[in-house]
Design a protein around this motif. Sequence first.
Motif, PDB file in Angstrom:
ATOM      1  N   TRP A  99      -3.973   2.384   0.209  1.00 58.90           N
ATOM      2  CA  TRP A  99      -3.565   1.145   0.709  1.00 58.90           C
ATOM      3  C   TRP A  99      -2.509   0.467  -0.066  1.00 58.90           C
ATOM      4  CZ3 TRP A  99      -8.191  -2.219   2.801  1.00 58.90           C
ATOM      5  CH2 TRP A  99      -8.193  -2.124   4.081  1.00 58.90           C
ATOM      6  N   VAL A 100      -1.670   1.140  -0.746  1.00 59.41           N
ATOM      7  CA  VAL A 100      -0.426   0.786  -1.319  1.00 59.41           C
ATOM      8  C   VAL A 100       0.895   0.705  -0.399  1.00 59.41           C
ATOM      9  CG1 VAL A 100       1.072   1.328  -3.376  1.00 59.41           C
ATOM     10  CG2 VAL A 100      -1.380   1.607  -3.694  1.00 59.41           C
ATOM     11  N   LEU A 101       1.021   1.915   0.097  1.00 61.92           N
ATOM     12  CA  LEU A 101       2.325   1.923   0.740  1.00 61.92           C
ATOM     13  C   LEU A 101       2.589   0.927   1.726  1.00 61.92           C
ATOM     14  CD1 LEU A 101       2.984   5.673   0.558  1.00 61.92           C
ATOM     15  CD2 LEU A 101       3.863   3.947  -0.939  1.00 61.92           C
ATOM     16  N   HIS A 102       1.561   0.576   2.420  1.00 59.67           N
ATOM     17  CA  HIS A 102       1.609  -0.321   3.597  1.00 59.67           C
ATOM     18  C   HIS A 102       1.814  -1.649   3.247  1.00 59.67           C
ATOM     19  CE1 HIS A 102      -3.070  -1.594   4.001  1.00 59.67           C
ATOM     20  NE2 HIS A 102      -2.407  -1.935   2.643  1.00 59.67           N
ATOM     21  N   ASP A 103       1.838  -2.012   2.006  1.00 56.50           N
ATOM     22  CA  ASP A 103       2.417  -3.096   1.326  1.00 56.50           C
ATOM     23  C   ASP A 103       3.878  -3.470   1.293  1.00 56.50           C
ATOM     24  OD1 ASP A 103      -0.176  -4.300   1.189  1.00 56.50           O
ATOM     25  OD2 ASP A 103      -0.539  -3.479  -0.984  1.00 56.50           O
ATOM     26  N   TRP A 104       4.604  -2.368   1.536  1.00 55.54           N
ATOM     27  CA  TRP A 104       6.029  -2.126   1.030  1.00 55.54           C
ATOM     28  C   TRP A 104       7.003  -1.899   2.314  1.00 55.54           C
ATOM     29  CZ3 TRP A 104       6.613  -4.551  -3.319  1.00 55.54           C
ATOM     30  CH2 TRP A 104       5.697  -4.609  -4.392  1.00 55.54           C
ATOM     31  N   SER A 105       8.189  -2.304   2.182  1.00 50.95           N
ATOM     32  CA  SER A 105       9.260  -2.089   3.154  1.00 50.95           C
ATOM     33  C   SER A 105       9.459  -0.634   2.947  1.00 50.95           C
ATOM     34  CB  SER A 105      10.387  -2.777   2.885  1.00 50.95           C
ATOM     35  OG  SER A 105      10.955  -2.231   1.448  1.00 50.95           O
ATOM     36  N   MET A 124      -0.493  -6.598  12.100  1.00 52.63           N
ATOM     37  CA  MET A 124      -0.052  -7.856  11.932  1.00 52.63           C
ATOM     38  C   MET A 124      -0.492  -8.573  10.610  1.00 52.63           C
ATOM     39  SD  MET A 124       1.771  -9.222  14.710  1.00 52.63           S
ATOM     40  CE  MET A 124       1.612 -10.761  14.509  1.00 52.63           C
ATOM     41  N   LEU A 125      -1.845  -8.100  10.156  1.00 49.96           N
ATOM     42  CA  LEU A 125      -2.070  -8.550   8.821  1.00 49.96           C
ATOM     43  C   LEU A 125      -1.441  -8.168   7.847  1.00 49.96           C
ATOM     44  CD1 LEU A 125      -4.801  -9.580   7.200  1.00 49.96           C
ATOM     45  CD2 LEU A 125      -5.646  -7.209   7.378  1.00 49.96           C
ATOM     46  N   MET A 126      -0.727  -7.066   7.936  1.00 50.57           N
ATOM     47  CA  MET A 126       0.087  -6.669   6.888  1.00 50.57           C
ATOM     48  C   MET A 126       1.255  -7.532   6.733  1.00 50.57           C
ATOM     49  SD  MET A 126      -1.926  -4.743   5.516  1.00 50.57           S
ATOM     50  CE  MET A 126      -0.808  -4.971   3.791  1.00 50.57           C
ATOM     51  N   MET A 127       1.674  -7.831   7.953  1.00 46.85           N
ATOM     52  CA  MET A 127       3.031  -8.832   7.870  1.00 46.85           C
ATOM     53  C   MET A 127       2.968  -9.922   7.408  1.00 46.85           C
ATOM     54  SD  MET A 127       5.075  -9.761  11.442  1.00 46.85           S
ATOM     55  CE  MET A 127       3.777 -11.012  11.751  1.00 46.85           C
ATOM     56  N   CYS A 128       1.859 -10.518   7.439  1.00 48.96           N
ATOM     57  CA  CYS A 128       1.594 -11.955   6.924  1.00 48.96           C
ATOM     58  C   CYS A 128       1.539 -12.154   5.412  1.00 48.96           C
ATOM     59  CB  CYS A 128       0.441 -12.589   7.278  1.00 48.96           C
ATOM     60  SG  CYS A 128       0.118 -14.413   7.089  1.00 48.96           S
ATOM     61  N   PRO A 129       0.974 -11.315   4.444  1.00 50.36           N
ATOM     62  CA  PRO A 129       0.968 -11.288   3.091  1.00 50.36           C
ATOM     63  C   PRO A 129       2.041 -10.334   2.369  1.00 50.36           C
ATOM     64  CG  PRO A 129      -0.763  -9.967   3.522  1.00 50.36           C
ATOM     65  CD  PRO A 129       0.084 -10.276   5.014  1.00 50.36           C
ATOM     66  N   SER A 130       2.654  -9.430   3.041  1.00 52.69           N
ATOM     67  CA  SER A 130       3.488  -8.345   2.443  1.00 52.69           C
ATOM     68  C   SER A 130       4.676  -8.314   3.493  1.00 52.69           C
ATOM     69  CB  SER A 130       2.655  -7.379   2.225  1.00 52.69           C
ATOM     70  OG  SER A 130       2.558  -6.504   3.367  1.00 52.69           O
ATOM     71  N   PRO A 131       5.906  -7.548   2.840  1.00 51.27           N
ATOM     72  CA  PRO A 131       6.943  -6.949   3.544  1.00 51.27           C
ATOM     73  C   PRO A 131       6.468  -5.724   4.250  1.00 51.27           C
ATOM     74  CG  PRO A 131       7.348  -6.522   1.196  1.00 51.27           C
ATOM     75  CD  PRO A 131       5.928  -7.358   1.362  1.00 51.27           C
ATOM     76  N   GLY A 132       5.427  -5.115   4.056  1.00 48.07           N
ATOM     77  CA  GLY A 132       5.040  -3.919   4.676  1.00 48.07           C
ATOM     78  C   GLY A 132       4.470  -3.876   6.216  1.00 48.07           C
ATOM     79  N   LYS A 133       3.939  -2.693   6.824  1.00 46.34           N
ATOM     80  CA  LYS A 133       3.414  -2.729   7.973  1.00 46.34           C
ATOM     81  C   LYS A 133       2.785  -1.485   8.205  1.00 46.34           C
ATOM     82  CE  LYS A 133       7.639  -0.144   9.380  1.00 46.34           C
ATOM     83  NZ  LYS A 133       8.743  -0.119  10.632  1.00 46.34           N
ATOM     84  N   GLU A 134       1.850  -1.130   8.956  1.00 51.37           N
ATOM     85  CA  GLU A 134       1.111   0.192   9.357  1.00 51.37           C
ATOM     86  C   GLU A 134       2.445   0.999   9.932  1.00 51.37           C
ATOM     87  OE1 GLU A 134      -1.347   0.714   7.881  1.00 51.37           O
ATOM     88  OE2 GLU A 134      -2.087  -1.557   7.504  1.00 51.37           O
ATOM     89  N   ARG A 135       2.263   2.213  10.112  1.00 53.20           N
ATOM     90  CA  ARG A 135       3.218   3.314  10.456  1.00 53.20           C
ATOM     91  C   ARG A 135       2.547   4.436  11.222  1.00 53.20           C
ATOM     92  NH1 ARG A 135       4.670   1.361   5.229  1.00 53.20           N
ATOM     93  NH2 ARG A 135       6.822   0.778   4.970  1.00 53.20           N
TER      94      ARG A 135
END
Length: 362
Positions: free
Chosen positions: A263-269, A318-329
């Motif tokens: 659960w690290v990479l989904h925090d980032w672009s 969507m949860l990842m979009m709010c606190p981070s510049p990341g996303k699920e892929r």
Amino acid sequence: MGSLTNVREHQAEELWQAHAQVWNMMLNHINSMSLKCAIDLGIPDIIHTHGEPIPLSLLLSKLSIPPARADCFRRIMRLLVHSGVFAQSTISSNETEEAYGLTAISSTVLLKEKSMLPFLRLALDPVMTNPWQCLGRWLTTDGAATTPFELMNGKAVFELAGEVPEFNNLFNDGMAGDAHFVASVIIRDRGDDIFRGLSSLVDIGGGNGAMAMAIAEAFPHVKCTVFDLPHVVASLEGSAKVEAVGGNMFEFIPPADAVLLKWVLHDWSDEDCVKILKRCKEAIPCRERGGKVIIIEMVMKLDNGSSELDETELLFDMLMMCPSPGKERSEQEWKNIFAAAGFLDYTIMPILGLRSVIELYY
């Protein structure tokens, strides 16, 4: 005349169905806040300790809820029963009094002995939920705030955690709770396949070391290192098998046979993920010498299905979009990132429900 009446009736039905659906979407936050209430009050553990469905009157007494609030509490429980969190029955000796028992949901993930509660507390904390109030403003603002979280709180998540000990503890406890659960499943189901041939492993962003410690305990031959920001590992004491190292993963990653990214990479672009994985590549040997990157992330199906799991994927993205510049892929998105970072091959093991274990090699 009859056909005109049918058309009007159909239009009216569509109107009221749309009306009800919008209301349901508008009010959905009440489900999560009612769940938070049950967790805050410790209701699942009270029922579990009771050993059988607990009468409403006894539950009210154990929670010290005054009579004036009893009906409000009953209405909250009615919603949680509807959501499947609790089960409702009646007392055999008094068929007019309801009793509440545990369900598969509350007995498997909502008890204190389970590991999901810290993550639920983090996700439902006002620090994490308030930024959704400014989503529209963030989308239309061309400013310095890269996320709604930053727009609301004035700082990015990791900056806030570095300055506010209470939030830092909340965040790390939430991540650790999930790590305990994930580690137990991976070690039980695929531990030999993933960890047996390793002599060393670095857990990047490992927080308070829950994942690394579980791996070290199950596989004593693996020397585990927790690598995270200095303020995160400041209070983490190393052991004979687990070492704590502070640093920045964009600059350097300690060398090891394997690097773990849970659960690290989904925090980032995408661009930052490539940078992180390039550092990982520098830290591990090639596949022929036993090197690999172990990634624990969601692999979205993106099939536009209507099941509850499909919706959960979309909500988590969507949860990842709010606190981070990341996303699920999706797998293709992951594949593009892996190739850009110089990795030649990967395998996906969908053993964690919505998430998968991805092994990456060069």
